[in-house]
Design an enzyme around this catalytic site. Sequence first.
Site, PDB file in Angstrom:
ATOM      1  N   LYS A   1      35.397  26.412  39.706  1.00 58.59           N
ATOM      2  CA  LYS A   1      36.278  25.357  39.175  1.00 58.59           C
ATOM      3  C   LYS A   1      37.403  25.065  40.176  1.00 58.59           C
ATOM      4  CE  LYS A   1      39.832  24.354  35.800  1.00 58.59           C
ATOM      5  NZ  LYS A   1      40.657  24.723  34.662  1.00 58.59           N
TER       6      LYS A   1
ATOM      7  N   THR B   1      45.226  25.038  34.742  1.00 57.86           N
ATOM      8  CA  THR B   1      44.836  24.722  36.119  1.00 57.86           C
ATOM      9  C   THR B   1      44.065  23.413  36.085  1.00 57.86           C
ATOM     10  OG1 THR B   1      44.653  27.050  36.680  1.00 57.86           O
ATOM     11  CG2 THR B   1      43.528  25.503  38.132  1.00 57.86           C
TER      12      THR B   1
ATOM     13  N   LYS C   1      48.319  26.454  43.907  1.00 55.12           N
ATOM     14  CA  LYS C   1      47.253  27.265  43.312  1.00 55.12           C
ATOM     15  C   LYS C   1      45.901  26.995  43.983  1.00 55.12           C
ATOM     16  CE  LYS C   1      44.654  28.936  39.715  1.00 55.12           C
ATOM     17  NZ  LYS C   1      44.569  29.800  38.620  1.00 55.12           N
TER      18      LYS C   1
ATOM     19  N   LEU D   1      45.532  24.626  28.649  1.00 56.02           N
ATOM     20  CA  LEU D   1      44.293  23.941  28.254  1.00 56.02           C
ATOM     21  C   LEU D   1      43.226  24.071  29.340  1.00 56.02           C
ATOM     22  CD1 LEU D   1      46.261  20.860  26.917  1.00 56.02           C
ATOM     23  CD2 LEU D   1      45.054  22.544  25.508  1.00 56.02           C
ATOM     24  N   PRO D   2      41.964  23.785  28.980  1.00 56.37           N
ATOM     25  CA  PRO D   2      40.889  24.025  29.958  1.00 56.37           C
ATOM     26  C   PRO D   2      40.963  23.176  31.233  1.00 56.37           C
ATOM     27  CG  PRO D   2      39.990  23.818  27.727  1.00 56.37           C
ATOM     28  CD  PRO D   2      41.444  23.438  27.650  1.00 56.37           C
TER      29      PRO D   2
END
Length: 297
Positions: A245, A95, A170, A64-65
């Site tokens: 982001k 993420t 990450k 998902l976003p």
Amino acid sequence: MRIGFIGLGNMGGPMAVNLVKAGHEVKVFDMSGAAVEKAVAAGARGGASAVDAAKEAEIVITMLPAGQHVRQVYLGDSGLLATGREGTLLIDCSTIDVGTAREVHAAARLVRAAFLDAPVSGGTGGATAGTLTFMVGGDDQAFARAKPVLEKMGKNIFHAGGGGNGQAAKICNNMLLGISMIGTCEAFVLAEKLGLAHETLYEISSTASGQCWSLTSYCPVPGPVPASPANRDYQAGFTAAMMLKDLKLAQTAALASGATTPLGAQAAALYSLYEASGAGALDFSGIIQMLRGHKPS
Ligand code: NAD
């Protein structure tokens, strides 16, 4: 294996198709009907909702976003944690911020559900080719169950530790990448002003102490690394918007944890400026144009 897959965008779509190709029975859901139809055409079954896609599954994967979408799908009375079948392993590959990932882990522990955060790197190319890198947070048992399935979508599967550590790995990596890319770009911009050829700086720095991935695998000037986006007018690749982001997520985590990351903050500010100039869809290495004072191509 019966797998539920929720979120069939640029990444989730091809990842779900790779699971179908590997022989799994995949039931999918996305808010976009077109995305569901595409996966169905590739051999998946269509679900009527996230809960429907998950209800018979042994493993559920979400892609998902952002954190708010993950909360929406997992938490609350109609979320996957409250409605899920006992024994199902839930894997979120989105993420998102470390805080939300750890909150979902805590909520999963309360209902004794197995949950992993497992963000990826490798982009849409890696999602299609099945060569993603997965950075996984959660307990050993859940990781052992997930690994064979993740291997159908990725090449490198790392267990980064407990809940939230996949997201932590990450954003630490991508903060380093953002900083090293800006540093590499600045070195080329200075070389240009000093009359030092790109190829010469590359030849020297790629074997000297300035060597890094941004230079030798993803060089921000055309020529030295033929496959890098610089050779195709900075078409992404990994977009500047995606880099921004991740840098913002890193700053949120730094603030929450008390870490001092002044270069991470500076990288986030510079990518914000680059995005505001209209370059969000370009590759993140294109920031060299802004450092030269050029408009995005
Ligand atoms: P995307 O916007 O293309 O896809 C997201 C999908 O989720 C959309 O199809 C959307 O309709 C769906 N969705 C949103 N809310 C939903 C809900 N409540 N229920 C069901 N479906 C819902 O994004 P993407 O590029 O596929 O990226 C997905 C995640 O992967 C993001 O967290 C991103 O940061 C991460 N990621 C992306 C890349 C990349 O190169 N695109 C690389 C690494 C990681």
